[in-house]
Design an enzyme around this catalytic site. Structure first.
Site, PDB file in Angstrom:
ATOM      1  N   HIS A 123       2.690  10.637 -22.938  1.00 22.41           N
ATOM      2  CA  HIS A 123       1.274  10.533 -23.243  1.00 22.41           C
ATOM      3  C   HIS A 123       0.571  10.252 -21.914  1.00 22.41           C
ATOM      4  O   HIS A 123       1.227   9.965 -20.910  1.00 22.41           O
ATOM      5  CB  HIS A 123       1.028   9.397 -24.235  1.00 22.41           C
ATOM      6  N   GLU A 152      -1.240   7.768 -20.703  1.00 25.94           N
ATOM      7  CA  GLU A 152      -1.037   6.456 -20.078  1.00 25.94           C
ATOM      8  C   GLU A 152       0.390   6.338 -19.543  1.00 25.94           C
ATOM      9  O   GLU A 152       0.627   5.738 -18.483  1.00 25.94           O
ATOM     10  CB  GLU A 152      -1.306   5.339 -21.098  1.00 25.94           C
ATOM     11  N   SER A 171      -8.433   6.006 -27.079  1.00 29.29           N
ATOM     12  CA  SER A 171      -7.803   4.756 -27.523  1.00 29.29           C
ATOM     13  C   SER A 171      -6.274   4.912 -27.546  1.00 29.29           C
ATOM     14  O   SER A 171      -5.756   5.868 -28.125  1.00 29.29           O
ATOM     15  CB  SER A 171      -8.330   4.410 -28.916  1.00 29.29           C
ATOM     16  N   CYS A 201      -2.354   4.881 -28.264  1.00 28.97           N
ATOM     17  CA  CYS A 201      -1.463   4.788 -29.433  1.00 28.97           C
ATOM     18  C   CYS A 201      -0.572   3.550 -29.315  1.00 28.97           C
ATOM     19  O   CYS A 201      -0.594   2.847 -28.307  1.00 28.97           O
ATOM     20  CB  CYS A 201      -0.602   6.052 -29.533  1.00 28.97           C
ATOM     21  N   CYS A 209       1.667   3.546 -26.074  1.00 22.70           N
ATOM     22  CA  CYS A 209       0.942   3.289 -24.821  1.00 22.70           C
ATOM     23  C   CYS A 209       0.384   1.866 -24.797  1.00 22.70           C
ATOM     24  O   CYS A 209       0.308   1.235 -23.744  1.00 22.70           O
ATOM     25  CB  CYS A 209      -0.158   4.331 -24.647  1.00 22.70           C
TER      26      CYS A 209
END
Lengths: 148, 148
Positions: B53, B55, B80, B82, B85
């Site tokens: 992902h 991040e 935002s 998950c 992350c």
């Protein structure tokens, strides 16, 4: 569950990690019908990776899968999962997390339980021994891996 | 904070992801003294990765660092974060998470706040637009990425 193929694979991965001079933690992701989807071990040393903890490596090595592949799955890991790996298990909705031991390190087990996961701690002697040796021999590496 | 170099870099990463046909989410990890440690975007499509992902990619691209490097750091992300992350931000003890928007998806903000992180939501129009377009055009890919 010490005899589950998934757990045996996770321990084998941890040994591989130790043999490579890395952090000796291994994991295996197993589908609800008992198929090993992927195995992996911590790759901080080997790949200079801060995200390839054992559980993350097992997920990565399982490849890109639909959500249905994780349904009812079990994540076997030799050590209690850190916050990152806990979050990954929650994201992918694995059903169960089987943990070799949590004496060396206690991770996000409470959060896993709160999110409805089945958590099994085996308190496995071999896993404890591997971590104890590692933490004694390479405390700086261990502290780095859990960001202390 | 829409003008922070870290946020601008995160948005640029999201656009790069979109340009590659991937999930348009970007992130940047910035040290307390304002240095960009690493940037990244979601690589599910590009690398077949379930763990990269945005991040996570920013953390990975920052390389292997001592815990001190993350002290007081900020994770900028266009969406935002998950559960995975979120857990990674907790593990590495970043101080602050700056989020482009949480209308398209609400991640682990509550847990971040409970763990003492500063959470800032910018409700950025460009981030919302990118996600809205993506979710409309590729709903299966989006569902796969958040394991629905």
């Amino acid at each position: 569950m010490d005899k589950d193929p998934g757990f045996i694979a996770a321990v084998e991965e941890a040994k591989n990690g130790a043999g490579e001079g890395g952090v000796p933690i291994g994991a295996a992701l197993v589908s609800k019908d008992g198929k090993i989807l992927g195995v992996g071990h911590n790759m901080r040393v080997q790949k200079g990776s801060p995200i390839l903890h054992a559980e993350m490596a097992a997920l990565e090595n399982s490849g890109r899968l639909p959500a249905s592949a994780y349904e009812g799955a079990t994540m076997y890991t030799t050590l209690s999962p850190c916050d990152m790996c806990t979050g990954a298990c929650i994201l992918y909705k694995v059903k169960r997390v089987v943990i070799g031991e949590n004496k060396s390190f206690m991770g996000g087990e409470e959060l896993l339980i709160n999110r409805g996961k089945e958590v099994v701690v085996l308190d496995n002697h071999e896993c404890r021994e591997m971590m104890a040796r590692f933490m004694k021999e390479k405390p700086e590496l261990w502290n780095e891996d859990i960001a202390v």
